[in-house]
Design a protein around this motif. Sequence first.
Motif, short mmCIF file in Angstrom:
data_model
loop_
_atom_site.label_atom_id
_atom_site.label_comp_id
_atom_site.label_asym_id
_atom_site.label_seq_id
_atom_site.Cartn_x
_atom_site.Cartn_y
_atom_site.Cartn_z
N SER A 109 50.02 31.40 49.35
CA SER A 109 48.92 30.84 49.04
C SER A 109 47.53 31.54 48.88
O SER A 109 47.44 32.32 49.98
N THR A 110 46.52 31.30 47.89
CA THR A 110 45.13 31.88 48.55
C THR A 110 44.31 30.93 49.28
O THR A 110 43.29 31.56 49.59
N LEU B 129 53.03 35.08 44.28
CA LEU B 129 51.82 34.85 43.61
C LEU B 129 51.47 35.89 42.46
O LEU B 129 51.86 37.23 42.65
#
Length: 342
Positions: free
Chosen positions: A322-323, A333
């Motif tokens: 995840s960012t 991603l």
Amino acid sequence: MAFMVMALKVQNHNGFNNPMKIFFMKKIYFLLILLSASMCGWSQLLTEPFDYPVHATQGLSAQSNSAWLIINSGDSILIDNGSLTYPTLATSTGNKVKFDGSGTDYYTNFASQTTGSIYRSFILNVSSLGTLGTGGGYFTGVIQSGSTSLFGAAVWTRLSTTPGMYNVGISTRSNSAVTWLATDLVPGTPCFIVAAYDIIAGTGNDVCRIWLNTAAIGGAEPAADATSIPGTDLTSVARVFLRQDNATNTPFIEFDELRVGTTWASVTPTSGATPNLTATPLAAFGNICINTTVGPNSFTISGTNLTAANVTVGALTGFTYSTTAGGTYTATLSLTQPGGAY
């Protein structure tokens, strides 16, 4: 694409270390390991190759799905087939836009800047002079955040005193005096223009600079070919515009490969530059029991001379990404980015 290798130790139910052997040999999988990927600061604010569908009547706003917004009324700036190119500049992609005379003006947004210099570059082809006059007019510039009328770093064209030629110039504000370059330009020959708006501490002292057909593509920033006289300051810079004024102010223009950034390098990528991606080391998770979810830990991805292709992260079995630390986490991603520095 960057490949990141991460090693973990896994404990069996008896508590003995069994590094990676369980994962590969016995096929006992982790539930999920949480990571977060973070992005470093941007020096490139906008890359616009005008990669939109061509249409005979629908304008830039419609074809860009409102990435470009309309300021006024009139005929449209249109997407046109093919790209403009310039030697040693990064390879052009997408299409281009064309416009002339009077009509609709457009703008697009980028992250607001309140300090430093804001650079932009583009390829310009004046395909025909039309009825362009010696007084000339401006066709592109930047706009203050939240405004559709406070223009800065306006780039101008005018009819040269040399028959069949034209000149370009720059002004700090659209209503301030223009500094013209003496170079006579030939219609139908693309040129490469870099312009900078310099936000300077104080009042009424911001200036703009311009470079024409610079040889420093991919190199260090050279001295400007011309500097405008100071004008009324913009408090921020957050938009770039294209303008159709009237037949004596706006010739037949083709415009392509627009870039906006906070450094010279971010708007002058060279075709010879090799894309490069790196990632910082991932902090170790230590010994981890099976069927547990741990983390997050993080790493930072950096890049230079990138194309506009997405940056792909993953996929390692047992890891999700995840960012943001709070998720949502996914097995891979695909990070969008406009190219250049990342």
